[in-house]
Design a protein around this motif. Structure first.
Motif, short mmCIF file in Angstrom:
data_model
loop_
_atom_site.label_atom_id
_atom_site.label_comp_id
_atom_site.label_asym_id
_atom_site.label_seq_id
_atom_site.Cartn_x
_atom_site.Cartn_y
_atom_site.Cartn_z
N PRO A 217 6.69 12.26 -2.51
CA PRO A 217 6.09 11.63 -1.34
C PRO A 217 6.02 10.11 -1.52
O PRO A 217 5.55 9.62 -2.55
CB PRO A 217 4.68 12.25 -1.29
CG PRO A 217 4.37 12.57 -2.72
CD PRO A 217 5.67 12.85 -3.41
N SER A 218 6.53 9.39 -0.54
CA SER A 218 6.60 7.92 -0.62
C SER A 218 5.74 7.31 0.46
O SER A 218 5.93 7.59 1.65
CB SER A 218 8.07 7.48 -0.48
OG SER A 218 8.21 6.11 -0.71
N HIS A 219 4.81 6.46 0.06
CA HIS A 219 3.84 5.89 0.98
C HIS A 219 4.43 4.75 1.79
O HIS A 219 5.37 4.07 1.37
CB HIS A 219 2.62 5.39 0.19
CG HIS A 219 1.44 5.07 1.05
ND1 HIS A 219 1.16 3.79 1.46
CD2 HIS A 219 0.49 5.86 1.58
CE1 HIS A 219 0.07 3.81 2.21
NE2 HIS A 219 -0.36 5.05 2.30
N CYS A 220 3.84 4.53 2.95
CA CYS A 220 4.36 3.57 3.93
C CYS A 220 4.14 2.12 3.49
O CYS A 220 3.47 1.83 2.49
CB CYS A 220 3.69 3.79 5.28
SG CYS A 220 1.89 3.63 5.24
N VAL A 221 4.68 1.22 4.30
CA VAL A 221 4.56 -0.21 4.01
C VAL A 221 3.15 -0.71 4.28
O VAL A 221 2.39 -0.12 5.04
CB VAL A 221 5.55 -1.02 4.87
CG1 VAL A 221 6.97 -0.61 4.59
CG2 VAL A 221 5.24 -0.87 6.36
N VAL A 222 2.84 -1.81 3.63
CA VAL A 222 1.66 -2.62 3.96
C VAL A 222 2.18 -3.95 4.48
O VAL A 222 2.89 -4.67 3.77
CB VAL A 222 0.76 -2.82 2.73
CG1 VAL A 222 -0.33 -3.85 3.00
CG2 VAL A 222 0.14 -1.50 2.29
N THR A 223 1.87 -4.25 5.74
CA THR A 223 2.46 -5.43 6.38
C THR A 223 1.76 -6.73 5.96
O THR A 223 2.34 -7.81 6.11
CB THR A 223 2.42 -5.30 7.91
OG1 THR A 223 1.08 -5.09 8.34
CG2 THR A 223 3.29 -4.13 8.36
N GLU A 224 0.54 -6.63 5.44
CA GLU A 224 -0.20 -7.82 5.04
C GLU A 224 0.27 -8.28 3.65
O GLU A 224 -0.48 -8.23 2.66
CB GLU A 224 -1.72 -7.53 5.02
CG GLU A 224 -2.29 -7.15 6.37
CD GLU A 224 -2.29 -5.65 6.64
OE1 GLU A 224 -3.06 -5.19 7.49
OE2 GLU A 224 -1.50 -4.93 5.98
N PHE A 225 1.52 -8.73 3.57
CA PHE A 225 2.11 -8.98 2.25
C PHE A 225 1.58 -10.25 1.59
O PHE A 225 1.83 -10.47 0.41
CB PHE A 225 3.64 -9.01 2.33
CG PHE A 225 4.23 -10.02 3.27
CD1 PHE A 225 4.34 -11.34 2.92
CD2 PHE A 225 4.68 -9.62 4.53
CE1 PHE A 225 4.89 -12.28 3.78
CE2 PHE A 225 5.23 -10.54 5.40
CZ PHE A 225 5.33 -11.87 5.02
N ASN A 226 0.86 -11.10 2.32
CA ASN A 226 0.30 -12.30 1.71
C ASN A 226 -1.06 -12.04 1.06
O ASN A 226 -1.61 -12.93 0.40
CB ASN A 226 0.17 -13.42 2.75
CG ASN A 226 1.50 -14.05 3.09
OD1 ASN A 226 2.36 -14.20 2.22
ND2 ASN A 226 1.68 -14.41 4.35
N ASP A 227 -1.62 -10.86 1.26
CA ASP A 227 -2.93 -10.52 0.72
C ASP A 227 -2.74 -9.62 -0.49
O ASP A 227 -2.65 -8.39 -0.36
CB ASP A 227 -3.76 -9.83 1.80
CG ASP A 227 -5.22 -9.63 1.40
OD1 ASP A 227 -5.50 -9.64 0.18
OD2 ASP A 227 -6.07 -9.48 2.30
N ALA A 228 -2.69 -10.22 -1.67
CA ALA A 228 -2.40 -9.45 -2.89
C ALA A 228 -3.50 -8.43 -3.19
O ALA A 228 -3.22 -7.32 -3.62
CB ALA A 228 -2.23 -10.40 -4.08
N GLY A 229 -4.75 -8.82 -2.93
CA GLY A 229 -5.86 -7.90 -3.18
C GLY A 229 -5.79 -6.69 -2.29
O GLY A 229 -6.01 -5.55 -2.74
N ALA A 230 -5.48 -6.90 -1.02
CA ALA A 230 -5.35 -5.78 -0.09
C ALA A 230 -4.19 -4.87 -0.49
O ALA A 230 -4.28 -3.64 -0.40
CB ALA A 230 -5.14 -6.30 1.33
N MET A 231 -3.12 -5.48 -0.96
CA MET A 231 -1.96 -4.70 -1.39
C MET A 231 -2.33 -3.80 -2.57
O MET A 231 -1.97 -2.61 -2.61
CB MET A 231 -0.83 -5.65 -1.77
CG MET A 231 0.45 -4.98 -2.17
SD MET A 231 1.19 -4.07 -0.81
CE MET A 231 1.93 -2.71 -1.70
N ARG A 232 -3.03 -4.36 -3.55
CA ARG A 232 -3.43 -3.56 -4.72
C ARG A 232 -4.33 -2.40 -4.31
O ARG A 232 -4.18 -1.28 -4.78
CB ARG A 232 -4.14 -4.44 -5.74
CG ARG A 232 -3.24 -5.43 -6.45
CD ARG A 232 -3.95 -6.09 -7.60
NE ARG A 232 -3.14 -7.15 -8.17
CZ ARG A 232 -3.20 -8.42 -7.79
NH1 ARG A 232 -4.07 -8.81 -6.86
NH2 ARG A 232 -2.42 -9.32 -8.35
N THR A 233 -5.29 -2.70 -3.41
CA THR A 233 -6.21 -1.65 -2.95
C THR A 233 -5.46 -0.54 -2.24
O THR A 233 -5.71 0.65 -2.48
CB THR A 233 -7.27 -2.26 -2.02
OG1 THR A 233 -8.03 -3.23 -2.75
CG2 THR A 233 -8.21 -1.18 -1.49
#
Length: 324
Positions: A217-233
């Protein structure tokens, strides 16, 4: 010492393990940069820690689909030895689909790791894609599929059951849009995609279907790519709460946070190593470790921890590193 793979029957990691990050790009300059970055990080980690998927669906300009397919084929064929490169073609009902498969699979099939089929609605769509694949490249390739609608979610188990399917991905934005405004735009955001009930349900159904048939299973994209903290979460939640073992990246800055989130930490690696080494010394009979009983059921889990650590370039204790 007997190798864990020879003992732990039913462990799916050896067959189903893919790099935990799948990096997408469709513009020529970014596709070339992605392949270069993959080579650099492979040298850094000692393993290929992310796939590159070159994109025809969103990458090809309208009217320029044939030229884009030729470009993608050229890039695949010029990738360095050991590169892991896939291609996302157009959906099976798009006028460019047959030509995509004919050109790309025919001329670059021997260098591809997979072909991604977007907007899959049923197992019949997978069968149609497989037929086109085998017509162009009879040796065949794994197909990865993108589930992007409520109807496709309902059929996720049928789709996952197809033997050609290697991985199921969730298409968040198309899924939300397919609800005709019933899911607010926040359902595509960094928080809403994990809290809106319909989106949560879709993610869980897809992960469950994939695991039921030994697929990834492969999870979808996160469009907020400038927010490193949000990406990690987001990556941590996808891995720890929703059962995903792989995740899409759409910007180079997202690759390392995904690797971090999907990699076992040092304590997990040490625990898995200690338990498996003790199990091996006991001839894979049940053991007690720090007051807890372990047998082959838990050994499979801890072997998968080490498999994932190796696949993400984590350092392993010397005793277990010999297994790899």
């Amino acid at each position: 010492m007997t190798h864990p793979r020879d003992i732990l029957l039913g462990a799916q990691a050896a067959a189903g393990m893919l790099p935990v990050c799948d990096h997408y790009s469709g513009v020529e300059a970014r596709m070339r940069k992605s392949l270069q970055l993959q080579a650099e990080m492979t040298q850094e980690f000692g393993a290929c820690v992310f796939d590159v998927t070159l994109d025809c669906e969103d990458g090809a300009p309208v009217g320029g689909e044939a030229e884009h397919a030729l470009l993608v084929t050229e890039l695949v064929m010029s990738a360095p030895d050991g590169a892991r490169v896939g291609v996302r073609v157009h959906p099976v009902d798009h006028p460019a689909f047959e030509a995509d498969m004919d050109v790309i699979a025919r001329d670059a099939g021997q260098r591809l790791t997979h072909i991604m089929i977007p907007k899959v609605e049923s197992a019949d769509d997978v069968a149609r894609a497989e037929k086109a694949l085998l017509s162009a490249y009879p040796k065949g390739l794994p197909l990865q599929v993108l589930i992007e609608s409520p109807a496709a979610v309902q059929r996720a188990f049928e789709i996952a059951a197809h033997p050609r399917v290697q991985s199921l991905s969730f298409g968040l934005m198309d899924f939300v849009s397919a609800h005709g405004g019933a899911i607010p735009a926040e359902g595509m955001g960094i928080d809403g995609q994990f809290t809106h009930p319909l989106v949560r349900r879709a993610k869980l159904e897809i992960a469950s279907a994939a695991h039921a048939f030994g697929k990834v299973p492969s999870h979808c994209v996160v469009t907020e790519f400038n927010d490193a903290g949000a990406m990690r979460t987001a990556a941590r939640r996808a891995a720890r709460e929703f059962g995903y073992t792989r995740m899409w990246s759409i910007h180079p800055s997202q690759i390392r946070p995904i690797l971090e989130a999907f990699s076992p930490d040092e304590q997990q690696i040490d625990t898995a190593s200690a338990i498996l080494l003790a199990a091996a010394r006991a001839g894979w009979a049940p053991i007690s470790h720090q007051g807890s009983l372990h047998d082959r059921a838990s050994y499979r889990h801890f072997w998968q921890v080490l498999e994932r650590a190796h696949a993400t370039g984590r350092k392993l204790p010397n005793e277990v590193a010999l297994w790899f």
